[in-house]
Enzyme design. Structure first.
Site, mmCIF file in Angstrom:
data_model
loop_
_atom_site.group_PDB
_atom_site.id
_atom_site.type_symbol
_atom_site.label_atom_id
_atom_site.label_comp_id
_atom_site.label_asym_id
_atom_site.label_seq_id
_atom_site.Cartn_x
_atom_site.Cartn_y
_atom_site.Cartn_z
ATOM 1 N N HIS A 199 0.843 -1.194 0.000
ATOM 2 C CA HIS A 199 0.000 0.000 0.000
ATOM 3 C C HIS A 199 0.881 1.247 0.000
ATOM 4 C CE1 HIS A 199 -3.828 -2.117 1.702
ATOM 5 N NE2 HIS A 199 -3.388 -2.657 0.593
ATOM 6 N N GLU A 247 0.891 3.859 1.887
ATOM 7 C CA GLU A 247 1.367 4.240 3.219
ATOM 8 C C GLU A 247 2.567 3.393 3.630
ATOM 9 O OE1 GLU A 247 -3.207 3.834 3.671
ATOM 10 O OE2 GLU A 247 -1.656 3.167 2.278
ATOM 11 N N CYS A 293 -5.961 1.202 5.682
ATOM 12 C CA CYS A 293 -6.487 -0.078 6.142
ATOM 13 C C CYS A 293 -5.921 -0.375 7.532
ATOM 14 C CB CYS A 293 -6.104 -1.192 5.161
ATOM 15 S SG CYS A 293 -4.343 -1.610 5.186
ATOM 16 N N CYS A 343 -1.968 -0.932 7.534
ATOM 17 C CA CYS A 343 -1.231 0.326 7.382
ATOM 18 C C CYS A 343 -1.378 1.195 8.628
ATOM 19 C CB CYS A 343 -1.685 1.076 6.134
ATOM 20 S SG CYS A 343 -1.077 0.312 4.612
#
Length: 134
Positions: free
Chosen positions: A65, A67, A93, A96
């Site tokens: 992801h 992040e 999410c 993360c």
């Protein structure tokens, strides 16, 4: 809201365009003392093919992801994200959010709501300031 929030989100959205993912392109910036100390977008780990989805259009399990990419990049650089703000185009999410908490980021600003809110809930529970901007 900080007067620079909309600009940093706009920059994160531009950065998202670097993603090879077809289903969703997400961009992230880590800002500390008005300086961008890291950036990231969703995609495969270094050295992998730049294909995020399998033949059925399902995101591959090893796709990082935005992040996670930004946080690992700042760790590699030797900079500290303690006290920083993370700007991300989609709400984080749960996985993360754990990384965000552990990295010392104190504030998260996001644009698009993700269908699950468990990541945002965890950030708030940990005392991280969370804001949605349009």
């Amino acid at each position: 809201m900080d007067k620079f929030d909309p600009r940093y989100i706009e920059m994160a959205a531009i950065w998202a365009k670097n993603s090879y993912c077809k289903r969703r392109q997400v961009g992230a910036l880590i800002v500390k003392d008005r300086m961008i100390i890291s950036d990231g977008y969703n995609g495969t780990p270094s050295g992998f093919e730049n294909v995020c989805e399998d033949e059925n259009g399902v995101t591959k399990p090893y796709v990082l992801h935005a992040e996670a990419n930004a946080i690992s990049k700042v760790a590699k650089s030797g900079n500290s994200s303690a006290g920083a703000t993370l700007y991300v185009t989609a709400s984080p999410c749960l996985e993360c959010s754990k990384l965000i908490i552990q990295s010392g980021i104190r504030r998260v600003v996001y644009r698009d709501e993700y269908r699950l809110t468990d990541g945002i809930d965890l950030l708030r529970r940990a005392g991280v300031e969370v804001e949605k901007v349009d």
